[in-house]
Design an enzyme around this catalytic site. Structure first.
Site, mmCIF file in Angstrom:
data_model
loop_
_atom_site.group_PDB
_atom_site.id
_atom_site.type_symbol
_atom_site.label_atom_id
_atom_site.label_comp_id
_atom_site.label_asym_id
_atom_site.label_seq_id
_atom_site.Cartn_x
_atom_site.Cartn_y
_atom_site.Cartn_z
ATOM 1 N N ASP A 62 0.853 -1.185 0.000
ATOM 2 C CA ASP A 62 0.000 0.000 0.000
ATOM 3 C C ASP A 62 0.890 1.236 0.000
ATOM 4 O O ASP A 62 1.691 1.433 0.912
ATOM 5 C CB ASP A 62 -0.894 -0.017 1.246
ATOM 6 N N ASP A 108 -2.836 2.528 -6.148
ATOM 7 C CA ASP A 108 -1.827 2.599 -5.091
ATOM 8 C C ASP A 108 -1.759 1.395 -4.160
ATOM 9 O O ASP A 108 -1.052 1.446 -3.146
ATOM 10 C CB ASP A 108 -2.034 3.866 -4.254
ATOM 11 N N GLU A 109 -2.449 0.311 -4.469
ATOM 12 C CA GLU A 109 -2.322 -0.870 -3.613
ATOM 13 C C GLU A 109 -2.600 -2.136 -4.405
ATOM 14 O O GLU A 109 -3.322 -2.122 -5.402
ATOM 15 C CB GLU A 109 -3.231 -0.795 -2.382
#
Length: 373
Positions: free
Chosen positions: A24, A118-119
């Site tokens: 993350d 983003d993860e």
């Protein structure tokens, strides 16, 4: 990793326990802005609209220390942090960084399930690079992300997706947390139920009324109690409270929809109030659409009236929604069809569906097994 390390056979993959990493990025949008503009470094930054009806899409850690959070109205954020600096989103810059990061992931495993820009989950059970340790892989990934993008990431390493995701949040920012198979249930037991994926504020309130505050409290309830109180959500909660998650990492996972909704503290009936509510929801949902890189052609409006009756209206276009302006116009057109409203509303939501499917990725053959630690 030997067979005595795990609590439940149900956590095993085809060749034994899975080794899962959840990566993350730390305050991703805001961190990209601070990276690209040195004047923003060390300052409270919010990505999003700073106007009266704007919404915070992302907040730097400096801003979060004041209580600023994503999806918060900009006026609220500014009140909490008077020195907050608003920056307009630059999704092309975020996509560019995300593309580099995903390339790093795929260097170590083909089994990557992106959740957003983003993860992502990574299944590193198969040791493609012969590194020998899932924790070492997570460290190498974080080092390469920093070296190639100038950004920091946090990682959780464990034997299933649920615990790996919880672990990645444990030592943020720029941290790593490893939860061994024998420690999973104990780790979950000490967490507040609000940390469980899928448990929102209302769910947490309901659990509090039932005397459930932690994972341990959940684990103390039998399945009949859970099903009586939580319906279809019960089985997930029952397993999660025991550190069990059977879901595989799906590199070819197909997202069905992206959406969001808001319940209002005061019912809305006026035209101006409805327009403001629509703009707010569009801001929130379009940011999620951009973050998920979703492309779709059906927009659904959800309305809940003050008497709790609920209706939905949908429109499917011939081509994918091209941009935020078209998404907003479609949502507004659906709302206009309902006017004048028979009574005030207490909730509004928008969803984009009929999404394009993701590309399938082939499984890498002839790879060695990997230890978690």
């Amino acid at each position: 990793m030997d067979g005595d390390d795990h609590d439940h056979d149900s956590t095993e993959g085809e060749g034994g326990l899975r080794k899962i990493i959840h990566v993350d990025m730390d305050a991703f949008f805001a961190s990209v802005e601070q990276r690209d503009n040195p004047e923003l470094r060390g300052k409270p930054v919010a990505v999003g609209g700073g106007g009266g009806r704007g919404v915070v899409a992302a907040a730097s850690y400096e801003a979060r220390s004041f209580g600023v959070r994503s999806a918060m109205p900009s006026v609220t954020a500014k009140r909490l942090c008077p020195d907050l600096i608003f920056v307009r989103p630059r999704f092309e810059a975020y996509r560019e960084a995300s593309h580099i990061i995903r390339g790093i992931f795929r260097h170590f495993t083909p089994h990557v399930e992106p959740l957003s820009l983003d993860e992502a989950y990574l299944d590193v059970t198969d040791d493609v690079r012969g590194i020998g340790s899932a924790t070492r892989i997570a460290d190498l990934i974080r080092q390469r992300i920093r070296g190639e993008t100038g950004l920091t990431a946090s990682a959780g390493v464990s034997y299933n997706k649920f615990i790996a995701k919880l672990a990645s949040d444990q030592n943020k920012p720029d941290g790593i947390c490893i939860i061994k198979p024998g420690d999973g249930a104990r780790f979950v037991a000490g967490l507040p139920v609000r940390r469980f994926h899928g448990v929102g504020p209302k769910g947490a309130e309901k659990m509090a009324r039932l005397g459930i505050a932690t994972g341990a409290d959940l684990a103390a309830k039998d399945i009949d109690f859970m099903r009586a109180n939580f319906g279809s959500f019960a089985d997930y909660l029952y397993r999660a409270a025991r550190g069990i998650d059977l879901r595989p990492v799906r590199a070819n996972r197909i997202r069905k929809s992206v959406g969001g909704e808001r319940t209002y503290s005061e019912d809305i009936s006026s035209g101006a109030g409805l327009r403001a509510a629509m703009e707010h929801i569009v801001d929130i949902v379009w940011e999620r659409i951009e973050r998920a890189e979703a492309k779709g052609r059906t927009v659904t409006l959800k309305i809940k009236y003050t008497d709790f009756t609920q209706i939905t209206r949908a429109q499917s276009l011939l081509a994918n929604i091209a941009n935020k302006t078209e998404f907003a116009a479609t949502g507004q057109a659906l709302l206009d069809e309902l006017l004048p409203l028979p009574m005030p509303i207490r909730l509004m939501g928008l969803t984009l569906s009929n999404l394009e499917g993701a590309q399938r990725e082939e499984r890498s053959p002839d790879t060695a097994q990997l230890s978690l630690l």
